[in-house]
Design a protein around this motif. Structure first.
Motif, short mmCIF file in Angstrom:
data_model
loop_
_atom_site.label_atom_id
_atom_site.label_comp_id
_atom_site.label_asym_id
_atom_site.label_seq_id
_atom_site.Cartn_x
_atom_site.Cartn_y
_atom_site.Cartn_z
N ARG A 126 0.84 -1.20 0.00
CA ARG A 126 0.00 0.00 0.00
C ARG A 126 0.87 1.26 0.00
NH1 ARG A 126 -5.15 1.66 1.41
NH2 ARG A 126 -5.30 3.65 2.47
N ASN A 127 1.90 1.26 0.84
CA ASN A 127 2.80 2.42 0.90
C ASN A 127 3.53 2.61 -0.43
OD1 ASN A 127 2.12 2.95 3.54
ND2 ASN A 127 3.88 1.88 4.42
N LEU B 247 1.11 4.15 -2.82
CA LEU B 247 0.89 5.55 -2.46
C LEU B 247 2.07 6.41 -2.87
CD1 LEU B 247 -0.76 5.21 1.07
CD2 LEU B 247 -1.84 6.12 -0.99
N TYR C 61 2.19 9.34 -5.51
CA TYR C 61 2.67 10.65 -5.09
C TYR C 61 3.67 11.22 -6.11
CZ TYR C 61 5.61 13.85 -2.35
OH TYR C 61 6.35 14.92 -1.91
#
Length: 498
Positions: free
Chosen positions: A304-305, A308, A312
Protein backbone atom coordinates in the motif's frame (compact mmCIF):
# COMPACT_ATOMS: atom_id res chain seq x y z
CA UNK A 1 8.18 3.69 46.76
CA UNK A 2 5.64 0.94 47.23
CA UNK A 3 6.82 -0.94 44.14
CA UNK A 4 10.40 -1.18 45.42
CA UNK A 5 9.27 -2.34 48.88
CA UNK A 6 7.07 -5.00 47.30
CA UNK A 7 9.97 -6.10 45.09
CA UNK A 8 12.34 -6.28 48.06
CA UNK A 9 9.86 -8.27 50.15
CA UNK A 10 9.29 -10.71 47.32
CA UNK A 11 13.00 -11.32 46.78
CA UNK A 12 13.69 -11.80 50.50
CA UNK A 13 10.64 -14.04 50.89
CA UNK A 14 11.68 -16.18 47.94
CA UNK A 15 15.21 -16.42 49.25
CA UNK A 16 14.20 -17.26 52.82
CA UNK A 17 11.76 -19.94 51.73
CA UNK A 18 14.36 -21.47 49.41
CA UNK A 19 17.05 -21.34 52.07
CA UNK A 20 14.87 -22.86 54.77
CA UNK A 21 13.79 -25.67 52.48
CA UNK A 22 17.31 -26.34 51.21
CA UNK A 23 19.26 -25.96 54.46
CA UNK A 24 16.95 -26.91 57.29
CA UNK A 25 14.40 -29.25 55.73
CA UNK A 26 16.49 -31.05 53.09
CA UNK A 27 19.80 -30.85 54.97
CA UNK A 28 18.26 -31.62 58.35
CA UNK A 29 16.12 -34.45 56.99
CA UNK A 30 19.10 -36.08 55.27
CA UNK A 31 21.22 -35.89 58.43
CA UNK A 32 18.63 -37.12 60.87
CA UNK A 33 17.35 -39.95 58.65
CA UNK A 34 20.68 -41.28 57.34
CA UNK A 35 22.98 -40.94 60.34
CA UNK A 36 22.62 -43.40 63.23
CA UNK A 37 23.62 -41.05 66.04
CA UNK A 38 22.31 -40.33 69.51
CA UNK A 39 19.85 -37.58 70.26
CA UNK A 40 22.55 -35.41 71.71
CA UNK A 41 24.69 -35.80 68.59
CA UNK A 42 21.64 -35.04 66.40
CA UNK A 43 21.12 -31.90 68.44
CA UNK A 44 24.79 -30.94 68.00
CA UNK A 45 24.55 -31.47 64.23
CA UNK A 46 21.40 -29.37 64.01
CA UNK A 47 23.12 -26.71 66.13
CA UNK A 48 26.01 -26.66 63.64
CA UNK A 49 23.49 -26.38 60.84
CA UNK A 50 21.60 -23.55 62.55
CA UNK A 51 24.73 -21.60 63.46
CA UNK A 52 26.12 -21.92 59.93
CA UNK A 53 22.78 -20.79 58.59
CA UNK A 54 23.01 -17.56 60.62
CA UNK A 55 26.55 -16.88 59.34
CA UNK A 56 25.49 -17.62 55.78
CA UNK A 57 22.43 -15.38 56.11
CA UNK A 58 24.48 -12.44 57.36
CA UNK A 59 27.08 -12.70 54.58
CA UNK A 60 24.55 -13.23 51.84
CA UNK A 61 22.27 -10.40 52.94
CA UNK A 62 25.27 -8.07 52.88
CA UNK A 63 26.03 -9.06 49.27
CA UNK A 64 22.33 -8.94 48.35
CA UNK A 65 21.84 -5.35 49.51
CA UNK A 66 25.04 -4.39 47.70
CA UNK A 67 23.61 -5.86 44.49
CA UNK A 68 20.24 -4.17 44.88
CA UNK A 69 21.62 -0.76 45.94
CA UNK A 70 21.72 0.62 42.38
CA UNK A 71 18.08 -0.30 41.84
CA UNK A 72 17.05 1.20 45.18
CA UNK A 73 18.75 4.53 44.44
CA UNK A 74 17.20 4.81 40.97
CA UNK A 75 13.67 4.08 42.17
CA UNK A 76 13.67 6.14 45.36
CA UNK A 77 15.45 9.27 44.06
CA UNK A 78 13.02 11.58 42.32
CA UNK A 79 15.86 13.31 40.44
CA UNK A 80 17.72 10.14 39.41
CA UNK A 81 19.87 10.84 36.33
CA UNK A 82 19.41 8.96 33.08
CA UNK A 83 22.65 7.01 33.54
CA UNK A 84 21.45 5.94 37.02
CA UNK A 85 18.19 4.65 35.57
CA UNK A 86 20.04 2.84 32.80
CA UNK A 87 22.47 1.25 35.27
CA UNK A 88 19.52 0.13 37.42
CA UNK A 89 17.75 -1.23 34.33
CA UNK A 90 20.77 -3.36 33.40
CA UNK A 91 21.33 -4.44 37.01
CA UNK A 92 17.68 -5.52 37.28
CA UNK A 93 18.11 -7.78 34.26
CA UNK A 94 21.21 -9.26 35.90
CA UNK A 95 19.47 -10.00 39.22
CA UNK A 96 18.57 -13.63 38.30
CA UNK A 97 22.21 -14.37 37.43
CA UNK A 98 23.37 -12.55 40.56
CA UNK A 99 20.99 -14.69 42.62
CA UNK A 100 22.81 -17.80 41.31
CA UNK A 101 26.15 -16.14 42.11
CA UNK A 102 25.05 -15.43 45.68
CA UNK A 103 23.91 -19.00 46.26
CA UNK A 104 27.10 -20.56 44.90
CA UNK A 105 29.26 -17.90 46.61
CA UNK A 106 28.19 -16.36 49.93
CA UNK A 107 25.38 -18.88 50.44
CA UNK A 108 27.29 -22.11 49.85
CA UNK A 109 30.63 -20.96 51.29
CA UNK A 110 29.04 -19.04 54.16
CA UNK A 111 27.19 -22.22 55.11
CA UNK A 112 29.79 -24.86 54.34
CA UNK A 113 32.97 -23.37 55.78
CA UNK A 114 31.62 -22.73 59.33
CA UNK A 115 29.85 -26.11 59.27
CA UNK A 116 33.03 -27.94 58.18
CA UNK A 117 35.16 -26.24 60.82
CA UNK A 118 32.63 -26.92 63.60
CA UNK A 119 32.06 -30.54 62.54
CA UNK A 120 35.79 -31.39 62.30
CA UNK A 121 36.35 -29.79 65.69
CA UNK A 122 33.52 -31.80 67.30
CA UNK A 123 34.78 -35.06 65.77
CA UNK A 124 38.30 -34.46 67.11
CA UNK A 125 36.86 -33.41 70.47
CA UNK A 126 34.84 -36.60 70.67
CA UNK A 127 31.52 -34.80 70.60
CA UNK A 128 30.54 -36.52 67.35
CA UNK A 129 31.10 -40.17 66.48
CA UNK A 130 30.80 -39.99 62.70
CA UNK A 131 33.68 -40.77 60.30
CA UNK A 132 35.62 -37.88 58.77
CA UNK A 133 34.87 -39.29 55.31
CA UNK A 134 31.25 -38.29 55.80
CA UNK A 135 32.30 -34.64 55.68
CA UNK A 136 33.16 -34.94 51.98
CA UNK A 137 29.85 -36.64 51.36
CA UNK A 138 28.18 -33.73 53.15
CA UNK A 139 30.09 -31.26 50.93
CA UNK A 140 28.88 -33.01 47.77
CA UNK A 141 25.35 -33.02 49.14
CA UNK A 142 25.58 -29.31 49.96
CA UNK A 143 26.67 -28.53 46.39
CA UNK A 144 23.73 -30.47 44.96
CA UNK A 145 21.23 -28.84 47.32
CA UNK A 146 22.68 -25.39 46.50
CA UNK A 147 22.35 -26.14 42.79
CA UNK A 148 18.67 -26.93 43.12
CA UNK A 149 18.17 -23.84 45.29
CA UNK A 150 19.98 -21.69 42.67
CA UNK A 151 17.76 -23.00 39.89
CA UNK A 152 14.56 -22.23 41.82
CA UNK A 153 15.86 -18.82 42.92
CA UNK A 154 16.81 -17.93 39.33
CA UNK A 155 13.32 -18.47 37.95
CA UNK A 156 11.59 -16.84 40.93
CA UNK A 157 13.79 -13.76 40.45
CA UNK A 158 13.03 -13.68 36.72
CA UNK A 159 9.34 -13.32 37.58
CA UNK A 160 10.01 -10.78 40.36
CA UNK A 161 12.03 -8.29 38.27
CA UNK A 162 9.43 -7.70 35.53
CA UNK A 163 7.49 -4.93 37.34
CA UNK A 164 10.79 -3.16 38.13
CA UNK A 165 11.90 -3.35 34.50
CA UNK A 166 8.60 -1.78 33.39
CA UNK A 167 8.87 0.97 36.01
CA UNK A 168 12.45 1.89 35.08
CA UNK A 169 11.50 2.10 31.40
CA UNK A 170 8.50 4.26 32.31
CA UNK A 171 10.61 6.66 34.40
CA UNK A 172 13.24 7.04 31.66
CA UNK A 173 10.56 7.69 29.05
CA UNK A 174 8.65 10.24 31.15
CA UNK A 175 11.68 12.14 32.48
CA UNK A 176 14.12 11.96 29.56
CA UNK A 177 12.15 10.69 26.55
CA UNK A 178 14.35 7.58 26.35
CA UNK A 179 12.94 4.06 26.08
CA UNK A 180 15.39 1.48 27.42
CA UNK A 181 15.84 -1.73 25.48
CA UNK A 182 18.36 -4.56 25.56
CA UNK A 183 18.28 -4.55 21.72
CA UNK A 184 18.38 -8.32 21.60
CA UNK A 185 21.22 -8.68 24.14
CA UNK A 186 21.00 -12.01 25.95
CA UNK A 187 22.18 -12.27 29.56
CA UNK A 188 21.36 -15.96 29.89
CA UNK A 189 20.39 -18.00 26.85
CA UNK A 190 17.35 -20.25 26.77
CA UNK A 191 19.62 -23.13 25.82
CA UNK A 192 21.73 -22.66 28.96
CA UNK A 193 18.72 -22.25 31.25
CA UNK A 194 16.87 -25.21 29.81
CA UNK A 195 19.86 -27.55 29.65
CA UNK A 196 21.14 -26.86 33.18
CA UNK A 197 17.66 -26.94 34.72
CA UNK A 198 16.78 -30.25 33.08
CA UNK A 199 20.14 -31.71 34.12
CA UNK A 200 19.62 -30.65 37.72
CA UNK A 201 16.06 -31.96 37.84
CA UNK A 202 17.21 -35.30 36.43
CA UNK A 203 20.41 -35.82 38.42
CA UNK A 204 20.09 -34.00 41.76
CA UNK A 205 17.65 -36.46 43.39
CA UNK A 206 19.77 -39.37 42.11
CA UNK A 207 22.96 -37.92 43.62
CA UNK A 208 21.31 -37.12 46.93
CA UNK A 209 19.82 -40.60 47.13
CA UNK A 210 23.20 -42.18 46.36
CA UNK A 211 24.93 -40.12 49.04
CA UNK A 212 22.24 -40.89 51.61
CA UNK A 213 22.35 -44.63 50.84
CA UNK A 214 26.15 -44.63 51.15
CA UNK A 215 25.97 -43.03 54.60
CA UNK A 216 23.19 -45.37 55.70
CA UNK A 217 24.93 -48.50 54.43
CA UNK A 218 28.28 -47.43 55.84
CA UNK A 219 26.98 -47.71 59.39
CA UNK A 220 25.07 -50.98 59.15
CA UNK A 221 26.50 -52.98 56.29
CA UNK A 222 30.24 -52.30 56.21
CA UNK A 223 31.07 -55.33 54.07
CA UNK A 224 28.42 -54.56 51.47
CA UNK A 225 29.28 -50.85 51.34
CA UNK A 226 32.91 -51.43 50.35
CA UNK A 227 32.02 -51.90 46.67
CA UNK A 228 29.18 -49.44 46.76
CA UNK A 229 30.77 -46.59 44.82
CA UNK A 230 31.77 -48.88 41.97
CA UNK A 231 28.18 -49.98 41.56
CA UNK A 232 26.70 -46.57 42.38
CA UNK A 233 29.16 -44.87 40.01
CA UNK A 234 27.81 -46.85 37.07
CA UNK A 235 24.24 -46.00 38.01
CA UNK A 236 25.14 -42.33 38.46
CA UNK A 237 26.93 -42.20 35.10
CA UNK A 238 23.95 -43.79 33.40
CA UNK A 239 21.60 -41.38 35.16
CA UNK A 240 23.70 -38.34 34.30
CA UNK A 241 24.06 -39.50 30.69
CA UNK A 242 20.35 -40.10 30.34
CA UNK A 243 19.54 -36.72 31.94
CA UNK A 244 22.04 -34.95 29.66
CA UNK A 245 20.75 -36.58 26.47
CA UNK A 246 17.15 -35.92 27.47
CA UNK A 247 17.93 -32.31 28.38
CA UNK A 248 19.88 -31.82 25.14
CA UNK A 249 17.05 -33.21 23.01
CA UNK A 250 14.47 -31.06 24.78
CA UNK A 251 16.72 -28.00 24.45
CA UNK A 252 17.17 -28.60 20.73
CA UNK A 253 13.42 -29.06 20.35
CA UNK A 254 12.87 -25.64 21.92
CA UNK A 255 15.80 -23.94 20.16
CA UNK A 256 14.89 -25.14 16.66
CA UNK A 257 11.74 -23.00 16.23
CA UNK A 258 13.41 -20.10 18.04
CA UNK A 259 16.35 -20.14 15.62
CA UNK A 260 13.86 -20.32 12.76
CA UNK A 261 12.04 -17.25 14.09
CA UNK A 262 15.31 -15.36 14.64
CA UNK A 263 16.33 -16.06 11.04
CA UNK A 264 12.91 -14.99 9.78
CA UNK A 265 13.08 -11.77 11.81
CA UNK A 266 16.51 -10.94 10.36
CA UNK A 267 15.01 -11.41 6.90
CA UNK A 268 12.17 -9.02 7.74
CA UNK A 269 14.69 -6.47 9.10
CA UNK A 270 16.39 -6.53 5.69
CA UNK A 271 13.07 -5.55 4.11
CA UNK A 272 12.20 -8.98 2.69
CA UNK A 273 8.76 -9.95 3.97
CA UNK A 274 9.05 -13.71 3.64
CA UNK A 275 6.89 -16.02 5.72
CA UNK A 276 8.48 -18.95 7.52
CA UNK A 277 7.37 -22.57 7.33
CA UNK A 278 5.20 -23.90 10.16
CA UNK A 279 6.38 -27.44 10.94
CA UNK A 280 5.26 -27.73 14.56
CA UNK A 281 2.31 -29.20 16.39
CA UNK A 282 2.77 -27.56 19.81
CA UNK A 283 2.52 -23.94 21.03
CA UNK A 284 5.26 -22.93 18.61
CA UNK A 285 2.78 -23.60 15.82
CA UNK A 286 0.61 -20.75 17.13
CA UNK A 287 3.66 -18.53 17.59
CA UNK A 288 4.88 -19.05 14.01
CA UNK A 289 1.33 -18.66 12.68
CA UNK A 290 1.14 -15.32 14.49
CA UNK A 291 4.52 -14.29 13.05
CA UNK A 292 3.40 -15.19 9.53
CA UNK A 293 0.17 -13.23 10.05
CA UNK A 294 2.26 -10.23 11.10
CA UNK A 295 4.44 -10.60 7.99
CA UNK A 296 1.35 -10.74 5.76
CA UNK A 297 0.13 -7.54 7.40
CA UNK A 298 3.52 -5.91 6.77
CA UNK A 299 3.42 -7.08 3.16
CA UNK A 300 0.02 -5.49 2.63
CA UNK A 301 1.11 -2.26 4.30
CA UNK A 302 4.35 -2.18 2.32
CA UNK A 303 2.48 -2.72 -0.92
CA UNK A 304 0.00 0.00 0.00
CA UNK A 305 2.80 2.42 0.90
CA UNK A 306 4.62 1.58 -2.34
CA UNK A 307 1.52 2.35 -4.40
CA UNK A 308 0.89 5.55 -2.46
CA UNK A 309 4.48 6.64 -2.99
CA UNK A 310 4.36 5.86 -6.70
CA UNK A 311 1.08 7.77 -6.97
CA UNK A 312 2.67 10.65 -5.09
CA UNK A 313 5.60 10.83 -7.53
CA UNK A 314 3.33 10.46 -10.54
CA UNK A 315 1.01 13.17 -9.19
CA UNK A 316 3.93 15.58 -8.75
CA UNK A 317 5.13 14.86 -12.29
CA UNK A 318 1.61 15.28 -13.69
CA UNK A 319 1.14 18.56 -11.80
CA UNK A 320 4.35 19.88 -13.33
CA UNK A 321 3.50 18.70 -16.85
CA UNK A 322 0.02 20.20 -16.56
CA UNK A 323 1.53 23.71 -16.49
CA UNK A 324 2.76 23.28 -20.05
CA UNK A 325 0.35 21.58 -22.48
CA UNK A 326 3.16 21.20 -25.00
CA UNK A 327 5.21 19.00 -22.66
CA UNK A 328 2.35 16.99 -21.18
CA UNK A 329 3.60 13.52 -20.25
CA UNK A 330 7.26 14.54 -20.55
CA UNK A 331 8.23 13.34 -17.04
CA UNK A 332 6.45 10.00 -17.50
CA UNK A 333 8.21 9.39 -20.82
CA UNK A 334 11.62 10.38 -19.43
CA UNK A 335 11.03 7.96 -16.55
CA UNK A 336 10.15 5.21 -19.03
CA UNK A 337 13.27 5.83 -21.16
CA UNK A 338 15.45 6.02 -18.03
CA UNK A 339 14.22 2.63 -16.86
CA UNK A 340 15.06 1.16 -20.28
CA UNK A 341 18.63 2.49 -20.00
CA UNK A 342 18.93 1.22 -16.43
CA UNK A 343 17.83 -2.25 -17.48
CA UNK A 344 20.25 -2.24 -20.42
CA UNK A 345 23.04 -1.22 -18.01
CA UNK A 346 22.20 -4.15 -15.71
CA UNK A 347 21.05 -2.17 -12.67
CA UNK A 348 19.26 -4.16 -9.98
CA UNK A 349 15.55 -3.82 -9.30
CA UNK A 350 16.05 -1.53 -6.30
CA UNK A 351 18.28 0.87 -8.25
CA UNK A 352 15.86 0.91 -11.20
CA UNK A 353 12.99 1.78 -8.84
CA UNK A 354 14.96 4.75 -7.46
CA UNK A 355 15.95 5.75 -11.01
CA UNK A 356 12.30 5.68 -12.08
CA UNK A 357 11.19 7.93 -9.22
CA UNK A 358 14.13 10.28 -9.77
CA UNK A 359 13.25 10.64 -13.45
CA UNK A 360 9.64 11.41 -12.59
CA UNK A 361 10.84 14.30 -10.43
CA UNK A 362 13.78 15.46 -12.55
CA UNK A 363 12.04 18.71 -13.62
CA UNK A 364 10.25 19.41 -10.32
CA UNK A 365 12.32 22.61 -9.97
CA UNK A 366 10.45 24.13 -12.92
CA UNK A 367 7.51 24.67 -10.58
CA UNK A 368 9.37 27.77 -9.44
CA UNK A 369 9.66 29.24 -12.96
CA UNK A 370 7.31 32.02 -14.05
CA UNK A 371 4.73 31.17 -16.72
CA UNK A 372 6.18 33.91 -18.90
CA UNK A 373 9.37 31.89 -19.12
CA UNK A 374 8.03 28.34 -18.96
CA UNK A 375 5.28 28.93 -21.55
CA UNK A 376 7.16 31.35 -23.81
CA UNK A 377 6.66 30.43 -27.48
CA UNK A 378 9.80 32.10 -28.80
CA UNK A 379 13.43 31.67 -27.95
CA UNK A 380 14.49 32.63 -24.43
CA UNK A 381 16.68 35.62 -23.70
CA UNK A 382 19.98 35.12 -21.92
CA UNK A 383 18.45 36.23 -18.63
CA UNK A 384 15.45 33.93 -19.09
CA UNK A 385 17.71 31.00 -19.94
CA UNK A 386 19.73 31.74 -16.81
CA UNK A 387 16.50 31.39 -14.81
CA UNK A 388 15.72 28.06 -16.51
CA UNK A 389 19.21 26.78 -15.62
CA UNK A 390 18.39 27.16 -11.93
CA UNK A 391 15.68 24.49 -12.02
CA UNK A 392 17.94 21.45 -11.22
CA UNK A 393 19.19 23.09 -8.01
CA UNK A 394 15.68 24.36 -7.27
CA UNK A 395 14.35 20.84 -7.66
CA UNK A 396 16.94 19.55 -5.19
CA UNK A 397 15.98 22.25 -2.68
CA UNK A 398 12.27 21.44 -3.04
CA UNK A 399 12.87 17.74 -2.35
CA UNK A 400 15.04 18.58 0.67
CA UNK A 401 11.99 20.18 2.29
CA UNK A 402 10.09 16.88 2.30
CA UNK A 403 10.11 15.00 5.61
CA UNK A 404 11.71 12.75 6.62
CA UNK A 405 14.92 13.95 4.93
CA UNK A 406 16.27 10.46 4.28
CA UNK A 407 13.15 9.58 2.25
CA UNK A 408 14.17 11.94 -0.58
CA UNK A 409 17.94 11.54 -0.23
CA UNK A 410 18.32 8.87 -2.98
CA UNK A 411 16.71 11.18 -5.58
CA UNK A 412 18.64 14.39 -4.95
CA UNK A 413 21.78 13.72 -7.01
CA UNK A 414 19.87 12.65 -10.12
CA UNK A 415 17.53 15.65 -9.98
CA UNK A 416 20.41 18.12 -9.53
CA UNK A 417 22.73 16.65 -12.17
CA UNK A 418 20.46 15.71 -15.08
CA UNK A 419 21.63 18.74 -17.11
CA UNK A 420 25.36 18.14 -16.59
CA UNK A 421 27.32 17.43 -19.78
CA UNK A 422 29.87 14.65 -20.07
CA UNK A 423 32.48 17.17 -21.30
CA UNK A 424 31.97 19.39 -18.24
CA UNK A 425 30.07 22.23 -19.96
CA UNK A 426 26.70 21.49 -18.34
CA UNK A 427 24.98 22.99 -15.32
CA UNK A 428 24.55 23.67 -12.42
CA UNK A 429 27.97 22.37 -11.23
CA UNK A 430 29.98 21.82 -14.42
CA UNK A 431 30.74 18.22 -13.50
CA UNK A 432 32.63 16.07 -16.01
CA UNK A 433 32.66 12.39 -17.01
CA UNK A 434 32.16 9.84 -14.23
CA UNK A 435 32.04 12.62 -11.66
CA UNK A 436 28.46 13.18 -12.78
CA UNK A 437 26.17 10.98 -10.62
CA UNK A 438 24.97 7.78 -12.28
CA UNK A 439 21.29 8.71 -12.41
CA UNK A 440 22.10 12.17 -13.74
CA UNK A 441 23.99 10.65 -16.70
CA UNK A 442 21.13 8.26 -17.46
CA UNK A 443 18.33 10.83 -17.16
CA UNK A 444 20.30 13.29 -19.34
CA UNK A 445 20.07 10.85 -22.28
CA UNK A 446 16.37 10.09 -21.71
CA UNK A 447 15.51 13.78 -21.20
CA UNK A 448 17.31 14.88 -24.37
CA UNK A 449 15.68 12.17 -26.49
CA UNK A 450 12.17 13.08 -25.34
CA UNK A 451 12.84 16.81 -25.72
CA UNK A 452 14.06 16.33 -29.32
CA UNK A 453 11.08 14.15 -30.32
CA UNK A 454 8.42 16.33 -28.65
CA UNK A 455 6.65 19.29 -30.27
CA UNK A 456 7.35 22.80 -29.01
CA UNK A 457 5.46 26.05 -29.72
CA UNK A 458 8.35 27.28 -31.80
CA UNK A 459 9.18 23.99 -33.61
CA UNK A 460 7.91 20.53 -34.39
CA UNK A 461 9.57 17.54 -32.82
CA UNK A 462 12.13 15.76 -34.97
CA UNK A 463 11.82 12.12 -35.96
CA UNK A 464 13.12 9.35 -33.73
CA UNK A 465 15.82 8.47 -36.23
CA UNK A 466 17.09 12.04 -36.30
CA UNK A 467 17.11 12.25 -32.51
CA UNK A 468 19.04 8.98 -32.27
CA UNK A 469 21.60 10.30 -34.79
CA UNK A 470 22.14 13.39 -32.62
CA UNK A 471 22.56 11.21 -29.51
CA UNK A 472 25.10 9.11 -31.42
CA UNK A 473 27.03 12.21 -32.43
CA UNK A 474 26.98 13.59 -28.88
CA UNK A 475 28.39 10.46 -27.21
CA UNK A 476 31.36 11.37 -25.05
CA UNK A 477 30.78 15.11 -25.39
CA UNK A 478 27.26 15.91 -24.25
CA UNK A 479 26.20 12.47 -23.00
CA UNK A 480 27.76 9.45 -21.33
CA UNK A 481 29.09 7.34 -24.23
CA UNK A 482 28.02 4.02 -22.72
CA UNK A 483 24.46 4.97 -21.78
CA UNK A 484 23.84 6.95 -24.97
CA UNK A 485 25.28 4.11 -27.06
CA UNK A 486 23.21 1.32 -25.56
CA UNK A 487 20.03 3.45 -25.73
CA UNK A 488 20.62 4.31 -29.40
CA UNK A 489 21.21 0.66 -30.30
CA UNK A 490 18.10 -0.44 -28.43
CA UNK A 491 15.83 2.18 -29.97
CA UNK A 492 17.18 1.56 -33.49
CA UNK A 493 16.43 -2.17 -33.12
CA UNK A 494 12.90 -1.27 -32.11
CA UNK A 495 12.54 1.03 -35.16
CA UNK A 496 13.76 -1.70 -37.49
CA UNK A 497 11.25 -4.23 -36.12
CA UNK A 498 8.35 -1.75 -35.98
Amino acid sequence: MQLYKSFLRQLIRNYMIGSLIAVLLVGGALMTTTLNVSYIESFRLLSILGGSFVVMLAVELFVFFKHIGIIRSALLQEDAALDQLEAAYLRTHRMPSLAVYRIYGPHLLGMSIPALIATVWMIHAGLLSIPLSYIWIAVLGAVMVASCHAMIEFFLTVAAIRPIVRELRRLALIRYGVDFSLEGHVFTSIRTKFLLSAMLIGTCPLFLFSLAVRVHMGQFYEEISRGYWGWAGIILMLGVGFAYIGALLMTQDVNRPLRQLYKAMDTVKEGRFIQTSNLYSDEFSSLIAGFNMMVRGLQLREERNRKLLESYFAALAAALDARDPYTAGHSLRVAEYSVIIGQLAGLNAHSIDILHKTALLHDIGKIGLRDSILLKEGRLTEEEFFQVKTHPAQGENILKQIEPPDAMAPFLEGVRSHHERYDGHGYPDGLQGKDIPLFGRIIAVADAYDAMTSDRPYRRGMSRAEALDILEQGRGSQWDPDFAGMFVQHMRRNLETA
